[in-house]
Scaffold this motif. Sequence first.
Motif, PDB file in Angstrom:
ATOM      1  N   VAL A   4      -5.930  55.898  60.170  1.00 38.32           N
ATOM      2  CA  VAL A   4      -5.552  54.856  61.041  1.00 38.32           C
ATOM      3  C   VAL A   4      -5.670  53.504  60.219  1.00 38.32           C
ATOM      4  O   VAL A   4      -6.736  53.345  59.665  1.00 38.32           O
ATOM      5  CB  VAL A   4      -6.021  54.908  62.447  1.00 38.32           C
ATOM      6  CG1 VAL A   4      -5.626  53.628  63.229  1.00 38.32           C
ATOM      7  CG2 VAL A   4      -5.747  56.129  63.418  1.00 38.32           C
ATOM      8  N   GLY A   5      -4.467  52.763  60.503  1.00 36.75           N
ATOM      9  CA  GLY A   5      -4.818  51.419  59.666  1.00 36.75           C
ATOM     10  C   GLY A   5      -4.480  50.346  60.860  1.00 36.75           C
ATOM     11  O   GLY A   5      -3.823  50.546  61.791  1.00 36.75           O
ATOM     12  N   PHE A  43     -11.095  52.266  59.825  1.00 38.27           N
ATOM     13  CA  PHE A  43      -9.848  52.071  59.701  1.00 38.27           C
ATOM     14  C   PHE A  43      -9.604  52.335  58.005  1.00 38.27           C
ATOM     15  O   PHE A  43     -10.386  51.675  57.132  1.00 38.27           O
ATOM     16  CB  PHE A  43      -9.360  50.843  59.886  1.00 38.27           C
ATOM     17  CG  PHE A  43      -9.442  50.423  61.371  1.00 38.27           C
ATOM     18  CD1 PHE A  43      -8.378  51.210  62.105  1.00 38.27           C
ATOM     19  CD2 PHE A  43     -10.355  49.870  62.054  1.00 38.27           C
ATOM     20  CE1 PHE A  43      -8.440  50.987  63.482  1.00 38.27           C
ATOM     21  CE2 PHE A  43     -10.365  49.321  63.344  1.00 38.27           C
ATOM     22  CZ  PHE A  43      -9.637  50.184  64.154  1.00 38.27           C
ATOM     23  N   ARG A  44      -8.627  52.860  57.570  1.00 38.94           N
ATOM     24  CA  ARG A  44      -8.095  53.075  56.179  1.00 38.94           C
ATOM     25  C   ARG A  44      -7.592  52.031  55.730  1.00 38.94           C
ATOM     26  O   ARG A  44      -7.887  51.742  54.442  1.00 38.94           O
ATOM     27  CB  ARG A  44      -7.052  54.470  56.035  1.00 38.94           C
ATOM     28  CG  ARG A  44      -7.073  54.580  54.677  1.00 38.94           C
ATOM     29  CD  ARG A  44      -5.882  55.980  54.499  1.00 38.94           C
ATOM     30  NE  ARG A  44      -5.861  56.261  52.913  1.00 38.94           N
ATOM     31  CZ  ARG A  44      -4.587  55.668  52.295  1.00 38.94           C
ATOM     32  NH1 ARG A  44      -3.867  54.641  52.764  1.00 38.94           N
ATOM     33  NH2 ARG A  44      -4.682  56.075  51.093  1.00 38.94           N
ATOM     34  N   SER A  45      -6.920  51.312  56.204  1.00 40.88           N
ATOM     35  CA  SER A  45      -5.916  50.259  55.699  1.00 40.88           C
ATOM     36  C   SER A  45      -5.941  48.939  56.659  1.00 40.88           C
ATOM     37  O   SER A  45      -6.041  49.045  57.641  1.00 40.88           O
ATOM     38  CB  SER A  45      -4.511  50.507  55.156  1.00 40.88           C
ATOM     39  OG  SER A  45      -4.523  51.991  54.541  1.00 40.88           O
ATOM     40  N   ILE A  46      -5.688  47.919  56.085  1.00 45.38           N
ATOM     41  CA  ILE A  46      -5.149  46.611  56.706  1.00 45.38           C
ATOM     42  C   ILE A  46      -3.896  46.270  55.810  1.00 45.38           C
ATOM     43  O   ILE A  46      -3.905  46.416  54.838  1.00 45.38           O
ATOM     44  CB  ILE A  46      -6.407  45.608  56.549  1.00 45.38           C
ATOM     45  CG1 ILE A  46      -6.818  45.308  55.181  1.00 45.38           C
ATOM     46  CG2 ILE A  46      -7.580  45.945  57.746  1.00 45.38           C
ATOM     47  CD1 ILE A  46      -7.992  44.112  55.121  1.00 45.38           C
ATOM     48  N   ALA A  47      -2.888  45.614  56.604  1.00 50.86           N
ATOM     49  CA  ALA A  47      -1.693  45.156  55.944  1.00 50.86           C
ATOM     50  C   ALA A  47      -1.262  43.952  56.441  1.00 50.86           C
ATOM     51  O   ALA A  47      -1.596  43.199  57.537  1.00 50.86           O
ATOM     52  CB  ALA A  47      -0.734  46.248  56.508  1.00 50.86           C
ATOM     53  N   LEU A  48      -0.418  43.481  55.784  1.00 47.39           N
ATOM     54  CA  LEU A  48       0.356  41.968  56.118  1.00 47.39           C
ATOM     55  C   LEU A  48       1.844  42.132  55.973  1.00 47.39           C
ATOM     56  O   LEU A  48       2.240  42.699  54.779  1.00 47.39           O
ATOM     57  CB  LEU A  48      -0.263  40.953  55.236  1.00 47.39           C
ATOM     58  CG  LEU A  48      -1.513  40.192  55.779  1.00 47.39           C
ATOM     59  CD1 LEU A  48      -2.112  39.124  54.927  1.00 47.39           C
ATOM     60  CD2 LEU A  48      -1.357  39.606  57.087  1.00 47.39           C
ATOM     61  N   GLU A  67      -0.953  58.668  57.978  1.00 45.15           N
ATOM     62  CA  GLU A  67      -1.635  57.442  58.580  1.00 45.15           C
ATOM     63  C   GLU A  67      -0.511  56.782  59.691  1.00 45.15           C
ATOM     64  O   GLU A  67       0.435  56.702  59.697  1.00 45.15           O
ATOM     65  CB  GLU A  67      -1.607  56.294  57.470  1.00 45.15           C
ATOM     66  CG  GLU A  67      -2.547  55.262  57.749  1.00 45.15           C
ATOM     67  CD  GLU A  67      -3.128  54.609  56.706  1.00 45.15           C
ATOM     68  OE1 GLU A  67      -3.880  53.511  56.870  1.00 45.15           O
ATOM     69  OE2 GLU A  67      -2.671  54.637  55.611  1.00 45.15           O
ATOM     70  N   VAL A  68      -1.167  56.199  60.742  1.00 45.81           N
ATOM     71  CA  VAL A  68      -0.506  55.495  61.589  1.00 45.81           C
ATOM     72  C   VAL A  68      -1.264  53.896  61.409  1.00 45.81           C
ATOM     73  O   VAL A  68      -2.504  53.720  61.586  1.00 45.81           O
ATOM     74  CB  VAL A  68      -0.744  55.806  63.080  1.00 45.81           C
ATOM     75  CG1 VAL A  68       0.082  54.819  64.052  1.00 45.81           C
ATOM     76  CG2 VAL A  68      -0.222  57.201  63.097  1.00 45.81           C
ATOM     77  N   MET A  69      -0.384  52.805  61.235  1.00 41.79           N
ATOM     78  CA  MET A  69      -0.526  51.513  61.194  1.00 41.79           C
ATOM     79  C   MET A  69      -0.279  51.004  62.435  1.00 41.79           C
ATOM     80  O   MET A  69       0.785  51.071  63.240  1.00 41.79           O
ATOM     81  CB  MET A  69       0.309  50.845  60.095  1.00 41.79           C
ATOM     82  CG  MET A  69       0.170  51.357  58.503  1.00 41.79           C
ATOM     83  SD  MET A  69      -1.692  51.397  58.005  1.00 41.79           S
ATOM     84  CE  MET A  69      -1.800  49.379  58.213  1.00 41.79           C
ATOM     85  N   LEU A  70      -1.537  50.515  63.126  1.00 37.66           N
ATOM     86  CA  LEU A  70      -1.322  50.001  64.539  1.00 37.66           C
ATOM     87  C   LEU A  70      -1.340  48.414  64.136  1.00 37.66           C
ATOM     88  O   LEU A  70      -2.094  47.636  63.946  1.00 37.66           O
ATOM     89  CB  LEU A  70      -2.667  50.041  65.288  1.00 37.66           C
ATOM     90  CG  LEU A  70      -2.913  51.720  65.325  1.00 37.66           C
ATOM     91  CD1 LEU A  70      -4.282  51.702  66.136  1.00 37.66           C
ATOM     92  CD2 LEU A  70      -1.858  52.141  66.436  1.00 37.66           C
TER      93      LEU A  70
END
Length: 283
Positions: free
Chosen positions: A3-4, A27-32, A262-265
């Motif tokens: 989950v990211g 959390f695996r990832s952070i995104a912009l 992965e699911v990006m929240l």
Amino acid sequence: MSVGLGLPIGDPASLLTWARRADAVPFRSIALLDRLAYGNPEPLITLAALAGATSRVRLQTEVLLAPLHRTALLAKQAATLDLLSDARFTLGIGLGGRADDYTAAGVDQRTRGRRLDGQMSRLRSVWAGEPYGEDVGPVGPAPARAGGPEVLFGGFVPAVVRRVARWGDGFLGAALPAPRMDGLFREVEAAWDAAGRSGRPRLVAQVNVALGPESVLDEARREVRAYYGDFGYTDHVVKGLLTTAGGIRDAVAAFRAVGADEVMLYCWATDPDQVDRIADAVL
């Protein structure tokens, strides 16, 4: 399945706090996200700052509107970010649909798909260390990950599926329920196999969330509405915002069931306490 978190754009000064807190939990990832004619922070510059503030979590554009960017400079920026983050960078790429972004960049929106295909050929050759042109040498530095950073393509049309199979490492699908994402995931896998690619594509889903008191939920709804503007589907996106721990858990489980890696929240309200609330809900 991991989950990211997609980071909110309403308060750029808070993003270091968000990144550090996300780095401290699983959390695996952070995104912009990326826009030009909007008030969001520039994603590559911001992710470079967040790379220095973190040590574990991956850094992702979700998605970068590549046709708005000069190809050689984008290749150099992406390779530099991959290098400085110790191969933690994922380049999520898309086209976008806002005419004002293309006008501001001086790029013809009608040719964006062809432009992106040409960019991908160049990006891959640059990251492989090849000369940029007949009279131009290589554009360095070399990325930390051989062949360049991980590349995900986002979108909904058949051309996106073909790009994943030809150029990408995986697919990013946003704002669709799990049953519809299931079909897209299977199309991506079929195109990947038909192209003779080894292994399997990385499959990522995105869903919009807000978790906290009513003030947080109201802020998230305002931010979503401001971002999507007068498009006909704005009300649908606002109504689709997940605002309960149970709703978020159910969505994560549904995407897991259709094969998401992965699911990006994606968070829209700026309260960084959401990091811990969401972690408690789903991790």
